[in-house]
Write an enzyme that holds these catalytic residues in place. Structure first.
Site, PDB file in Angstrom:
ATOM      1  N   CYS A   1      37.447  39.647 -18.384  1.00 45.69           N
ATOM      2  CA  CYS A   1      37.201  39.023 -17.081  1.00 45.69           C
ATOM      3  C   CYS A   1      37.582  37.540 -17.150  1.00 45.69           C
ATOM      4  CB  CYS A   1      35.728  39.172 -16.705  1.00 45.69           C
ATOM      5  SG  CYS A   1      35.294  38.256 -15.224  1.00 45.69           S
TER       6      CYS A   1
ATOM      7  N   TYR B   1      -4.525   2.019   8.265  1.00 48.17           N
ATOM      8  CA  TYR B   1      -3.759   0.899   7.706  1.00 48.17           C
ATOM      9  C   TYR B   1      -3.306  -0.120   8.730  1.00 48.17           C
ATOM     10  CZ  TYR B   1      -0.325   4.327   9.281  1.00 48.17           C
ATOM     11  OH  TYR B   1       0.368   5.249  10.011  1.00 48.17           O
TER      12      TYR B   1
ATOM     13  N   LYS C   1      11.170   3.387  -0.079  1.00 47.07           N
ATOM     14  CA  LYS C   1      11.120   4.830  -0.315  1.00 47.07           C
ATOM     15  C   LYS C   1      11.367   5.129  -1.793  1.00 47.07           C
ATOM     16  CE  LYS C   1      10.594   6.699   3.788  1.00 47.07           C
ATOM     17  NZ  LYS C   1      11.468   7.743   4.225  1.00 47.07           N
TER      18      LYS C   1
ATOM     19  N   CYS D   1      37.035  39.914 -11.587  1.00 46.95           N
ATOM     20  CA  CYS D   1      37.971  40.845 -12.212  1.00 46.95           C
ATOM     21  C   CYS D   1      37.851  42.258 -11.642  1.00 46.95           C
ATOM     22  CB  CYS D   1      37.779  40.867 -13.726  1.00 46.95           C
ATOM     23  SG  CYS D   1      36.254  41.658 -14.241  1.00 46.95           S
TER      24      CYS D   1
ATOM     25  N   CYS E   1      32.546  43.136 -10.098  1.00 51.20           N
ATOM     26  CA  CYS E   1      32.723  41.721 -10.426  1.00 51.20           C
ATOM     27  C   CYS E   1      33.633  41.064  -9.382  1.00 51.20           C
ATOM     28  CB  CYS E   1      33.327  41.560 -11.819  1.00 51.20           C
ATOM     29  SG  CYS E   1      33.722  39.833 -12.187  1.00 51.20           S
TER      30      CYS E   1
ATOM     31  N   LYS F   1       2.702   4.617   1.166  1.00 53.49           N
ATOM     32  CA  LYS F   1       3.100   5.149   2.477  1.00 53.49           C
ATOM     33  C   LYS F   1       2.620   6.596   2.513  1.00 53.49           C
ATOM     34  CE  LYS F   1       6.978   5.345   5.644  1.00 53.49           C
ATOM     35  NZ  LYS F   1       6.832   6.680   6.187  1.00 53.49           N
TER      36      LYS F   1
ATOM     37  N   CYS G   1      28.870  41.486 -15.453  1.00 55.75           N
ATOM     38  CA  CYS G   1      30.206  42.070 -15.341  1.00 55.75           C
ATOM     39  C   CYS G   1      30.580  42.614 -16.722  1.00 55.75           C
ATOM     40  CB  CYS G   1      31.193  40.975 -14.917  1.00 55.75           C
ATOM     41  SG  CYS G   1      32.897  41.338 -15.372  1.00 55.75           S
TER      42      CYS G   1
ATOM     43  N   ASP H   1       2.363  10.325   3.868  1.00 56.23           N
ATOM     44  CA  ASP H   1       3.328  11.205   4.501  1.00 56.23           C
ATOM     45  C   ASP H   1       2.573  12.217   5.358  1.00 56.23           C
ATOM     46  OD1 ASP H   1       5.835  11.925   5.060  1.00 56.23           O
ATOM     47  OD2 ASP H   1       6.205  13.036   3.208  1.00 56.23           O
TER      48      ASP H   1
ATOM     49  N   GLU I   1       0.845  -1.197   0.000  1.00 59.52           N
ATOM     50  CA  GLU I   1       0.000   0.000   0.000  1.00 59.52           C
ATOM     51  C   GLU I   1       0.878   1.243   0.000  1.00 59.52           C
ATOM     52  OE1 GLU I   1      -1.608  -1.794   3.553  1.00 59.52           O
ATOM     53  OE2 GLU I   1      -0.882  -0.126   4.748  1.00 59.52           O
TER      54      GLU I   1
HETATM   55  S1  IVH Z   1       2.325   0.471   9.005  1.00 53.51           S
HETATM   56  C1  IVH Z   1       4.778  -1.357  12.216  1.00 53.51           C
HETATM   57  N1  IVH Z   1       1.384   1.526   6.788  1.00 53.51           N
HETATM   58  O1  IVH Z   1       5.073   5.365   8.451  1.00 53.51           O
HETATM   59  C2  IVH Z   1       4.082  -0.777  11.071  1.00 53.51           C
HETATM   60  N2  IVH Z   1       2.654   2.903   8.249  1.00 53.51           N
HETATM   61  O2  IVH Z   1       7.854   4.896   9.146  1.00 53.51           O
HETATM   62  C3  IVH Z   1       3.485   0.486  11.419  1.00 53.51           C
HETATM   63  N3  IVH Z   1       2.887   5.201   7.514  1.00 53.51           N
HETATM   64  O3  IVH Z   1       4.699   5.465  11.920  1.00 53.51           O
HETATM   65  C4  IVH Z   1       3.066   1.316  10.341  1.00 53.51           C
HETATM   66  N4  IVH Z   1       1.702   5.004   5.679  1.00 53.51           N
HETATM   67  O4  IVH Z   1       3.127   6.881  10.481  1.00 53.51           O
HETATM   68  C5  IVH Z   1       2.098   1.727   7.906  1.00 53.51           C
HETATM   69  N5  IVH Z   1       0.461   2.358   4.825  1.00 53.51           N
HETATM   70  C6  IVH Z   1       1.166   2.552   5.947  1.00 53.51           C
HETATM   71  C7  IVH Z   1       1.727   3.796   6.273  1.00 53.51           C
HETATM   72  C8  IVH Z   1       2.480   3.930   7.428  1.00 53.51           C
HETATM   73  C9  IVH Z   1       2.394   5.826   6.448  1.00 53.51           C
HETATM   74  C10 IVH Z   1       3.755   5.837   8.524  1.00 53.51           C
HETATM   75  C11 IVH Z   1       3.327   5.603   9.955  1.00 53.51           C
HETATM   76  C12 IVH Z   1       4.519   4.991  10.632  1.00 53.51           C
HETATM   77  C13 IVH Z   1       5.620   5.397   9.737  1.00 53.51           C
HETATM   78  C14 IVH Z   1       6.780   4.441   9.865  1.00 53.51           C
END
Ligand code: IVH
Length: 678
Positions: free
Chosen positions: A435, A230, A318, A415, A412, A119, A430, A121, A117
């Site tokens: 130069c 999640y 990442k 020069c 400059c 991640k 300049c 932010d 899934e």
């Molecule tokens: S699972 C032990 N799923 O990422 C697993 N975390 O770097 C716990 N995060 O503290 C997290 N999207 O704030 C999980 N789809 C996702 C996520 C996610 C963002 C964040 C979460 C966690 C951090 C870890």
């Protein structure tokens, strides 16, 4: 005094709460409302009136979302199960290693089933429900103890106040998710803050975190925040067997879940899904910096357990980063080959997308003023592809008061000549005709890869040869002798010979390359190519009129004047003749001489993003060959964006500008090489 609530009134209130919560879910989670806003407001007002009349509010009433008074401080909350962090993976190889570790630990050769899934932010949050009612919301804190932000989280409309829609409601459950802000909302918020003179948020994550960690819930309520759930912490009364089953349950129980969740059998599938998410993220309204891979089976998760702070059963892949945060150590003026002085930020080195960045252009002093950039500032730096990194913004919260605006150069720095700023221009220039910075830059440009392509004549060697007086103009390159080189500290027999050979090789060149190498103001690679198409040889350009050049399609007035000026200057003509007498041979394969080849892409400008089935250089060459032009950035004048696999931000840019996007296959169709046309 609260009045006793008659049963029929209580029933009506319960019905109103149920309906309102359902419509809230339709609107904020599913994004598909079934009633009008007016109808919703009518129901809401009716509920509010009854609540006021009877002095009674149901625990899951939507009226509880707003109106809570500001707090003095947040209470601490201990998480029943610690909220862990994740190990990072920076390459597909790292993800494969994670899979190998999992299998080694479990002692199995069989493929593992994973979920993948995006991640999110944002800010990690735990929602605690008792008997199905939202009891508390807390931040992650240090993983063990967080802060009680219930009042604030309630204001987020997609957070269910009650678990509904599922048969079994757990006695108590901790649901984890991420609170985040959409990019558009973040930008609007920053615009508003800028107008009010308030400090800006560096990114949507900081904006989301700042909005949740507010003592006054009305501020949180005014920010449009979202939630994606999640994970599960402690749970009583229901048993889930897997992440997949749990996510399915969340969806049914009306919780917002990640935009994409896939079940993937084996690591190859996992990597395919990671690629899918990386591609899809361009279209997401929010920022994603990676994908989270989790062992699906909860039994296996338990068997794998936790290291210190990270579980062995999950990893965060990442995506290559484009931005980083660092500090400006110094701002130095740098003199280019045309005399333009550019401010350059010397940064504390920072790794962005696998490259260490220690310098960034600040473009010009107007830009510095506009962005209020000072020496000592902490800044967000962005690097996209091969483009020189640039400063996106200053993080003003990090200021200590010791930051200083850089001085505008009055002479400059190299020069010492006068510095001028022409009418209507942002650049300082300049005026020093000799130069050394300008001269060296011109020589370096002349020798650069896209120009005369003389390997071994980079910045360092040009500086050395210049300081020893061996090269004072690019013409001198063709007067270099091996014996002279051998006397220099950086050269030995072999390196000296290599340079002499490279110089020799560069004598056979094309008109397009040579015109570009001359460094005529405003004449880049593309303009040089256009000129070469229209003029058979160098001599045909001597004393050319500006009108003649402006008559060439895509040539602007500015270029026309500059080219004409260059070829009307007797000193320049002498230089060209000297070069010829030193053995320069210029051919012109680009010359069209009026004859029209099959050039189906004539006059069209293309930009490429993502990975194409053929090497980029090859595709670029084909486009140029058929009359098109390839540019590196999308703008209004782009005709087509060619979209390959894993496209970058150019795709979004193209969409926002309404630029046509085509696949590689469609490009082949355009030029009659496609499958459909063979
Ligand atoms: S699972 C032990 N799923 O990422 C697993 N975390 O770097 C716990 N995060 O503290 C997290 N999207 O704030 C999980 N789809 C996702 C996520 C996610 C963002 C964040 C979460 C966690 C951090 C870890």
């Amino acid at each position: 005094m609260p009045r006793k609530v008659p049963p029929e009134i209580r029933q009506e209130m319960e019905r109103l709460v149920r309906e309102l919560n359902y419509h809230c879910y339709r609107y904020y989670v599913l994004d598909s409302p079934v009633i009008s806003d007016e109808e919703y407001d009518r129901l809401f007002l009716r509920l509010k009136k009854l609540e006021e009349e009877y002095g009674f509010v149901l625990p899951d009433s939507p009226t509880r979302r707003v109106g809570a008074p500001p707090l003095d401080k947040f209470e601490k909350v201990r998480h029943t199960e610690p909220m862990l962090s994740l190990d990072n993976a920076f390459s597909h190889e790292d993800v494969r290693e994670f899979d190998a570790r999992v299998r080694r630990f479990l002692g199995t050769d069989e493929e593992i089933e994973y979920t993948v899934e995006p991640k999110y932010d944002g800010l990690a949050i735990e929602l605690t429900y008792r008997e199905g009612i939202l009891l508390r919301a807390s931040t992650r804190g240090d993983g063990y103890v967080g802060e009680d932000v219930t009042q604030n989280i309630r204001t987020i409309r997609s957070v269910p106040l009650k678990i509904e829609g599922v048969g079994e409601v757990p006695e108590e459950i901790d649901i984890r998710g991420e609170v985040y802000m959409d990019i558009e909302e973040f930008e609007a918020l920053n615009r508003e803050r800028e107008q009010k003179g308030e400090p800006l948020f560096a990114n949507p994550r900081n904006a989301a975190a700042g909005s949740v960690r507010q003592l006054d819930p009305s501020i949180t309520a005014s920010r449009r925040l979202h939630l994606a759930c999640y994970g599960v912490g402690s749970v009583k009364g229901v048993a889930f067997r897997s992440q997949w089953e749990f996510i399915g349950w969340l969806g049914k129980a009306r919780f917002p879940v990640p935009a994409i969740v896939r079940l993937a059998q084996g690591i190859d599938r996992v990597i395919a899904v990671i690629k899918e998410i990386e591609e899809a993220r361009q279209g997401f309204p929010f920022e994603t910096d990676g994908a989270v891979v989790k062992v699906n089976d909860f039994e296996l998760q338990r068997a794998l357990g936790v290291k210190t702070r990270e579980p062995r059963w999950a990893v965060a892949y990442k995506f290559p980063a484009h931005q980083g945060t660092t500090r400006i150590r110094e701002i130095i003026p740098s003199v280019g080959r045309t005399g333009v002085i550019t401010p350059v930020a010397v940064l504390e080195p920072v790794r962005i997308g696998g490259v260490t960045v220690s310098r960034s252009t600040l473009h010009n002093w107007d830009e510095i003023e506009r962005k209020d950039i000072r020496v000592g500032d902490t800044v967000v730096v962005e690097r996209a592809g091969d483009v020189i990194p640039h400063v996106v913004m200053v993080i003003k919260e990090k200021r200590t008061g010791r930051e200083r605006p850089p001085a505008v150069p009055d002479k400059c720095p190299v020069c010492g000549a006068r510095v001028v700023r022409e009418e209507g221009e942002v650049a300082f220039r300049c005026v020093g005709i000799n130069c050394p910075a300008q001269v060296q830059e011109r020589i370096r440009h002349f020798a650069s890869r896209a120009a005369m392509d003389i390997e071994g004549l980079g910045e360092k060697n040009v500086e050395l040869l210049y300081s020893r007086g061996l090269i004072r103009h690019f013409v001198d390159i063709y007067r270099l002798k091996k014996e002279d080189l051998l006397e220099l500290p950086r050269f030995a027999e072999k390196s000296a010979q290599n340079l002499i050979d490279a110089v020799q090789r560069s004598k056979k060149t094309t008109l397009a390359r040579f015109l570009y190498a001359l460094g005529i103001l405003h004449v880049g690679e593309y303009a040089a190519k256009l000129l070469a198409r229209h003029f058979r040889g160098l001599e045909d350009l001597y004393n050319v009129s500006p009108d003649r050049i402006a008559g060439i399609k895509q040539m602007g007035e500015k270029i026309a004047r500059s080219v004409s000026d260059f070829f009307s200057d007797p000193e320049n003509i002498r230089t060209l003749e000297t070069l010829k007498s030193l053995g320069l041979e210029i051919s012109n394969p680009d010359f069209e001489g009026g004859r029209k080849k099959g050039r189906p892409l004539e006059g069209l400008t293309f930009v490429i993003t993502g990975t194409l089935p053929r090497p980029r250089r090859e595709v670029e060459a084909m486009i140029e060959d058929l009359g098109g032009h390839v540019s590196s950035a999308v703008s209004r004048s782009t005709d087509c964006l060619i979209v390959g696999e894993s496209p970058g931000s150019k795709l979004e840019k193209a969409r926002s500008l309404g630029v046509r996007t085509i696949s590689y296959g469609e490009l082949l169709d355009m030029v009659g090489k496609g499958r459909s046309s063979t």
